[in-house]
Design an enzyme around this catalytic site. Structure first.
Site, PDB file in Angstrom:
ATOM      1  N   ASP A  92       1.708  -0.807  -0.044  1.00  0.00           N
ATOM      2  CA  ASP A  92      -0.030  -0.240   0.132  1.00  0.00           C
ATOM      3  C   ASP A  92       0.946   0.928   0.377  1.00  0.00           C
ATOM      4  OD1 ASP A  92      -2.268   2.284   0.277  1.00  0.00           O
ATOM      5  OD2 ASP A  92      -2.761   0.774   2.086  1.00  0.00           O
ATOM      6  N   SER A  93       0.589   2.283  -0.767  1.00  0.00           N
ATOM      7  CA  SER A  93       1.121   3.301  -1.197  1.00  0.00           C
ATOM      8  C   SER A  93       1.635   4.582   0.342  1.00  0.00           C
ATOM      9  CB  SER A  93       1.115   4.569  -1.632  1.00  0.00           C
ATOM     10  OG  SER A  93      -0.644   4.901  -0.996  1.00  0.00           O
ATOM     11  N   GLY A  95      -0.788   6.300   1.659  1.00  0.00           N
ATOM     12  CA  GLY A  95      -1.673   7.355   1.540  1.00  0.00           C
ATOM     13  C   GLY A  95      -3.581   6.777   3.374  1.00  0.00           C
ATOM     14  N   GLN A 194     -10.483   6.700  -7.030  1.00  0.00           N
ATOM     15  CA  GLN A 194     -11.002   7.617  -5.647  1.00  0.00           C
ATOM     16  C   GLN A 194     -12.369   8.241  -6.261  1.00  0.00           C
ATOM     17  OE1 GLN A 194     -10.638   6.873  -2.903  1.00  0.00           O
ATOM     18  NE2 GLN A 194      -8.293   6.585  -2.961  1.00  0.00           N
ATOM     19  N   ASP A 271      -7.134  -7.327   0.428  1.00  0.00           N
ATOM     20  CA  ASP A 271      -6.584  -7.718   2.161  1.00  0.00           C
ATOM     21  C   ASP A 271      -7.670  -6.688   2.298  1.00  0.00           C
ATOM     22  OD1 ASP A 271      -5.337  -4.598   2.866  1.00  0.00           O
ATOM     23  OD2 ASP A 271      -6.356  -4.281   0.628  1.00  0.00           O
ATOM     24  N   CYS A 311      -8.072 -25.874   7.054  1.00  0.00           N
ATOM     25  CA  CYS A 311      -6.638 -26.313   7.253  1.00  0.00           C
ATOM     26  C   CYS A 311      -6.289 -27.320   8.447  1.00  0.00           C
ATOM     27  CB  CYS A 311      -5.951 -24.772   8.744  1.00  0.00           C
ATOM     28  SG  CYS A 311      -6.793 -24.227   9.630  1.00  0.00           S
TER      29      CYS A 311
END
Length: 376
Positions: A92-93, A95, A194, A271, A311
Site C-alpha cells: 500500500d502507498s 495514503g 477514487q 486484502d 486447514c
C-alpha cells in the site's frame, strides 16, 4: 508483471485469472494477508507458506518507512530477504494511514506532511518519494500515492480529493517510469481509482486511471463508512470502465460476504486485516457462519473448529479447546484463530475460482452469502 484472464462466469462478471510476478504465480481471485510492518501478526512465514498457502502478502509503506526504515531495508536487500518471504509482496502507498492522521497531517499540492504516530517526528510523502520508498522495500506490486477521503465526504470534498489524487498519479507514474528496481527483478505500479460514493466522480477517475495503461488497477476509498450497497454500486461503475485484461484490486475489503459479492462484480484481488484482527479477538469465520468462540455455548463443544477442514488446525483442535485457550488468555488461542481465519479466506477465494471455472459461481455464491452471514 503479467496477467492472464482464464475463465469468466456466464451469469456474472466474476473472472478467474493468473498474475505472474518475478517471484511466483498468483491464481485469482486472491486474498492477500496483511503484513503491515513486514509480518502478518502472530503468523510464522512457514505457516503462511505451508498451512495457509498464501501466494502473496501485503506490506505498508507508511509503517515500514517509519520502522525499520529505508536504510535497514536497503542493507537487508529488501523486504523479501529481510522477512524471509520468497513469494510476492504488494505494498500500500501509505495514503490511507497518512490520511487517517487527520490531526497530524497537512495536504498540499506537493504532497502530505505528517507527524509520526511513533515519536511525533515530521515527515513528507510525495508521489515521487512514495515510489522511491517502495523501490527500497522491493514490493512486486506498488501502489500510487493517493488521498483516501472519508466515506461520508460531500461532493465538493470528494471531487477536490480525486483531482489531487489524479495530479499525484501523473507525477508518481513519471517517477516510476524514470526509476529502476534495486534488487534485480521487475516491479509494477497500480494507480488507484477514487471518487467516494459519487457515480460521476468514480467514472471520471476510472477513465483517468485506465488512460495510463498500467499493468493493473486498484479501487480505493471504499469500505470506509459508506453503506454496503453504495460500495457495490461503485465497484460496478468502476469495473465497467477498467480494462478487462488487467487485474482489479479492491483495497481493504472485507468480510467473506463482501468478497464474494465483489468477485461477482469483477474484482480479482483483496486484502483486509479482518481475518487476523477479528481472530485475535475470538471471531472465527467458518463455512457455516460466524462464531464468537468466547461464548459459553462452545465450552463443551468438542466438534472441529470447522467441519470442512480448511486447514489442519480445524480438525486438530475442537471449539471447546480453542475457547479454553481464549478464556485462559493463552497466546496460542489467537494464533490458531488467525491461522484458521486466513486459511478460510484463502479457501473461499480458491473455491470461488473453482466455481467460476465450472460455470457455477452465481448459484454457489447466492447460497454461500446466506451461510457466511449467519451468527452461530
Amino acid at each position: 508483471m503479467q496477467y492472464q484472464l482464464e475463465h469468466t462466469d456466464p451469469n456474472s462478471s466474476a473472472r478467474a485469472g493468473r498474475i505472474i510476478t518475478a517471484h511466483n504465480e498468483i491464481p485469482t481471485p486472491i486474498f492477500m494477508p496483511v503484513g503491515t510492518v513486514g509480518s502478518v501478526k502472530g503468523i510464522h512465514v512457514k505457516d503462511l507458506q505451508e498451512e495457509i498457502n498464501a501466494p502473496i502478502i501485503l506490506g505498508n509503506t507508511y509503517h515500514l518507512y517509519l520502522r525499520p526504515g529505508q536504510e535497514v531495508l536497503k542493507q537487508a536487500g529488501g523486504l523479501h530477504r529481510f522477512s524471509s518471504w520468497n513469494r510476492s509482496i504488494l505494498t500500500d502507498s501509505g495514503g490511507f494511514q497518512v490520511f487517517s492522521l487527520s490531526e497530524k497531517r497537512k495536504l498540499t499540492a506537493r504532497g502530505a506532511e505528517f507527524r509520526s504516530h511513533l515519536d511525533g517526528s515530521k515527515h513528507l510523502f510525495t508521489p515521487e518519494n512514495v515510489v522511491d520508498i517502495q523501490r527500497v522495500i522491493g514490493a512486486d506490486i506498488m501502489m500510487a500515492f493517493d488521498e483516501c477521503p472519508p466515506g461520508d465526504s460531500d461532493y465538493n470534498y470528494a471531487a477536490q480529493s480525486m483531482e489531487l489524487t489524479h495530479q499525484w498519479l501523473k507525477r508518481g507514474v513519471e517517477r516510476f517510469k524514470n526509476s529502476e528496481p534495486l534488487y534485480g527483478y521487475d516491479q509494477t505500479l497500480f494507480p488507484i481509482v477514487q471518487g467516494a460514493g459519487y457515480t460521476e466522480l468514480r467514472r471520471r477517475s476510472a477513465e483517468y486511471v485506465a488512460s495510463f495503461e498500467m499493468e493493473g488497477n486498484a479501487i480505493g476509498g471504499l469500505a470506509v463508512g459508506e453503506p454496503e450497497e453504495v460500495m457495490y454500486e461503485m465497484i460496478q461503475v468502476v469495473n465497467a470502465i477498467l480494462p478487462k485484461d488487467k487485474p482489479r484490486y479492491l483495497m481493504g475489503v472485507g468480510t467473506p460476504v463482501n468478497i464474494l459479492e465483489a468477485i461477482g462484480l469483477g474484482v480479482d484481488m483483496f486484502d483486509c486485516v479482518m481475518p487476523t484482527r477479528n481472530g485475535r479477538n475470538g471471531m472465527i469465520f467458518t463455512s457455516q457462519g460466524i462464531i464468537n468462540i468466547k461464548n459459553e455455548k462452545w465450552k463443551k463443544d468438542f466438534s472441529p473448529i470447522d467441519s470442512n477442514g480448511h486447514c489442519a488446525f480445524d480438525t486438530l483442535y475442537s471449539k471447546a479447546y480453542l475457547r479454553h485457550l481464549f478464556v485462559a488468555r493463552e497466546m496460542l488461542g489467537p494464533q490458531i484463530a488467525s491461522i484458521h481465519n486466513l486459511s478460510f479466506y484463502l479457501w473461499l477465494v480458491s473455491e470461488a475460482r473453482r466455481q467460476i471455472e465450472n460455470g457455477s459461481f452465481s448459484g454457489w455464491k447466492e447460497k454461500m452469502v446466506q451461510q457466511l452471514a449467519r451468527r452461530l
